[in-house]
Scaffold this motif. Structure first.
Motif, PDB file in Angstrom:
ATOM      1  N   GLY A  11      -6.491   0.211   4.966  1.00  0.00           N
ATOM      2  CA  GLY A  11      -6.724   0.419   3.401  1.00  0.00           C
ATOM      3  C   GLY A  11      -8.289   0.018   3.745  1.00  0.00           C
ATOM      4  N   VAL A  12      -9.047   0.901   2.599  1.00  0.00           N
ATOM      5  CA  VAL A  12     -10.641   0.384   2.344  1.00  0.00           C
ATOM      6  C   VAL A  12     -10.819  -0.114   0.801  1.00  0.00           C
ATOM      7  CG1 VAL A  12     -10.499   2.621   3.216  1.00  0.00           C
ATOM      8  CG2 VAL A  12     -10.307   2.433   1.302  1.00  0.00           C
ATOM      9  N   ARG A  48      -6.667   0.973  -1.754  1.00  0.00           N
ATOM     10  CA  ARG A  48      -6.558   2.909  -0.975  1.00  0.00           C
ATOM     11  C   ARG A  48      -6.598   3.120   0.442  1.00  0.00           C
ATOM     12  NH1 ARG A  48     -11.406   4.208  -2.412  1.00  0.00           N
ATOM     13  NH2 ARG A  48     -11.157   6.625  -2.054  1.00  0.00           N
ATOM     14  N   MET A  49      -6.220   4.048   0.752  1.00  0.00           N
ATOM     15  CA  MET A  49      -6.107   4.642   1.942  1.00  0.00           C
ATOM     16  C   MET A  49      -7.960   5.559   2.387  1.00  0.00           C
ATOM     17  SD  MET A  49      -5.593   4.887   5.296  1.00  0.00           S
ATOM     18  CE  MET A  49      -4.555   3.353   5.381  1.00  0.00           C
ATOM     19  N   ALA A  50      -7.678   6.116   1.366  1.00  0.00           N
ATOM     20  CA  ALA A  50      -9.033   7.826   1.928  1.00  0.00           C
ATOM     21  C   ALA A  50      -8.419   8.174   2.405  1.00  0.00           C
ATOM     22  CB  ALA A  50     -10.354   6.242   1.258  1.00  0.00           C
ATOM     23  N   PRO A  51      -7.537   8.755   2.821  1.00  0.00           N
ATOM     24  CA  PRO A  51      -7.013   9.704   3.804  1.00  0.00           C
ATOM     25  C   PRO A  51      -8.469  10.671   3.891  1.00  0.00           C
ATOM     26  CG  PRO A  51      -5.884  10.426   2.524  1.00  0.00           C
ATOM     27  CD  PRO A  51      -6.329   8.983   1.420  1.00  0.00           C
ATOM     28  N   GLN A  52      -8.977  11.187   2.506  1.00  0.00           N
ATOM     29  CA  GLN A  52      -9.726  12.165   3.483  1.00  0.00           C
ATOM     30  C   GLN A  52     -11.114  12.345   3.742  1.00  0.00           C
ATOM     31  OE1 GLN A  52      -8.107  15.230   3.317  1.00  0.00           O
ATOM     32  NE2 GLN A  52      -6.121  14.829   2.271  1.00  0.00           N
ATOM     33  N   CYS A  70      -0.564   4.400  12.380  1.00  0.00           N
ATOM     34  CA  CYS A  70      -1.494   3.414  12.900  1.00  0.00           C
ATOM     35  C   CYS A  70      -1.535   2.300  11.596  1.00  0.00           C
ATOM     36  CB  CYS A  70      -2.211   4.585  12.095  1.00  0.00           C
ATOM     37  SG  CYS A  70      -3.060   5.534  13.437  1.00  0.00           S
ATOM     38  N   VAL A  71      -1.003   2.416   9.901  1.00  0.00           N
ATOM     39  CA  VAL A  71      -1.053   1.612   9.581  1.00  0.00           C
ATOM     40  C   VAL A  71      -0.277  -0.164   9.859  1.00  0.00           C
ATOM     41  CG1 VAL A  71      -0.452   0.481   7.492  1.00  0.00           C
ATOM     42  CG2 VAL A  71      -1.925   2.636   7.440  1.00  0.00           C
ATOM     43  N   ASP A  72       1.366   0.290  10.886  1.00  0.00           N
ATOM     44  CA  ASP A  72       1.936  -0.374  11.158  1.00  0.00           C
ATOM     45  C   ASP A  72       1.724  -1.514  12.101  1.00  0.00           C
ATOM     46  OD1 ASP A  72       4.214   0.583   9.375  1.00  0.00           O
ATOM     47  OD2 ASP A  72       4.940   2.032  10.623  1.00  0.00           O
ATOM     48  N   PHE A  97       0.119   2.520  -0.141  1.00  0.00           N
ATOM     49  CA  PHE A  97      -0.838   2.835  -0.905  1.00  0.00           C
ATOM     50  C   PHE A  97      -1.613   3.550  -2.652  1.00  0.00           C
ATOM     51  CE2 PHE A  97      -1.688   2.093   3.341  1.00  0.00           C
ATOM     52  CZ  PHE A  97      -3.239   1.155   3.561  1.00  0.00           C
ATOM     53  N   ASP A  98      -1.829   3.329  -3.228  1.00  0.00           N
ATOM     54  CA  ASP A  98      -2.351   4.077  -4.636  1.00  0.00           C
ATOM     55  C   ASP A  98      -2.008   5.692  -3.832  1.00  0.00           C
ATOM     56  OD1 ASP A  98      -1.477   1.393  -5.876  1.00  0.00           O
ATOM     57  OD2 ASP A  98      -3.759   0.940  -6.272  1.00  0.00           O
ATOM     58  N   ASP A  99      -2.895   5.571  -3.465  1.00  0.00           N
ATOM     59  CA  ASP A  99      -2.943   6.892  -2.945  1.00  0.00           C
ATOM     60  C   ASP A  99      -2.289   7.614  -1.821  1.00  0.00           C
ATOM     61  OD1 ASP A  99      -4.569   5.563  -1.502  1.00  0.00           O
ATOM     62  OD2 ASP A  99      -6.681   6.733  -0.752  1.00  0.00           O
ATOM     63  N   THR A 100      -1.300   6.941  -1.572  1.00  0.00           N
ATOM     64  CA  THR A 100      -0.788   8.241  -0.612  1.00  0.00           C
ATOM     65  C   THR A 100      -0.517   9.226  -1.038  1.00  0.00           C
ATOM     66  OG1 THR A 100       0.910   5.577  -0.521  1.00  0.00           O
ATOM     67  CG2 THR A 100       2.407   7.487   0.047  1.00  0.00           C
TER      68      THR A 100
END
Length: 238
Positions: free
Chosen positions: A209-210, A214-218, A201-203, A184-187
């Motif tokens: 992603g959103v 992007r994953m946007a983890p926060q 969780c991704v696997d 992801f671009d924000d890894t």
């Protein structure tokens, strides 16, 4: 065929050879829907929803051991704000298993945030723990989460983030080994302590992603997102 009425629901007897241990069993259901659940009928006649039962293309799957009597029930809940929502099936799945409920006035509130204490309580219910009572509605669930290494129990009233939710599900699954890198671009924004959890969780198709890679983890995990992740989690681990 699943029934809305427990009194008319079909009863299925599952007989597994002794010594086979816990085994995945799939029961064919002609009208399976996200809200279709398996219900254990105990020897004394009491019934208990199998919260870990999942729907498949042709029925309901669950893990069982020994001889078990089951009913197949359509336990779907109806919410007035879910008709056209992307998480409709996931909400029907989670609420029918009574993992978490609506927010009142026949609404589910899919875009509202969830607290850390609520997620702890949901996972405690999934594990079969008694979460009723306690000084607060989330007290027993939080204690269970701490005792089982799911959460450190801090800030139970704070909204849970996407990476925190991933971490709690990952720990619930026993923290399986992972390998490889995320793309992801924000890894780099993912917290170090949550990286393996997000990777797992991704696997396993639990977390996506959103948009815009992007994953946007926060970002906060919304109730609809939590329901979707719970459904995918159970489908991946049953």
């Amino acid at each position: 065929e699943a029934s809305r009425n427990s009194n008319t629901a079909p009863t299925v007897k599952v007989e597994l050879p002794k010594g086979t241990g816990e085994t995945k069993v799939e029961i064919p259901v002609s009208n399976v829907k996200p809200g279709t659940v398996a219900v254990i009928v105990h020897p004394d006649g009491t019934e208990e929803i199998v919260r870990g039962s999942v729907v498949t293309e042709t029925g309901v799957a669950l893990r069982a051991e020994g001889d078990v009597r089951l009913k197949i029930i359509d336990n779907a809940k109806r919410f007035n704000d879910m008709a056209d929502h992307w998480a409709k099936d996931a909400v029907e799945f989670a609420s029918s298993r009574e993992l978490f409920n609506g927010v009142g006035n026949d609404a589910f509130g899919p875009d509202r945030s969830m607290t850390r204490g609520m997620v702890s309580t949901v996972l405690a219910r999934l594990a079969g723990a008694d979460t009723a009572g306690g000084e607060t509605w989330y007290a027993k669930g939080t204690v269970w989460a701490v005792e089982n290494g799911i959460s450190d129990g801090t800030a139970p009233e704070q909204p849970v983030t996407r990476e925190q939710l991933a971490a709690m599900l990952y720990r619930y699954a026993g923290s399986p080994a992972v390998s490889g890198e995320l793309s992801f671009d924000d890894t780099t924004v993912i917290s170090i302590w949550a990286y393996d959890a997000v990777r797992w969780c991704v696997d396993n198709g639990i977390l996506n992603g959103v948009g815009g890679n992007r994953m946007a983890p926060q970002d906060l995990a919304r109730r609809g997102q939590v329901a979707a992740m719970l459904m995918r989690f159970l489908q991946a681990t049953v």
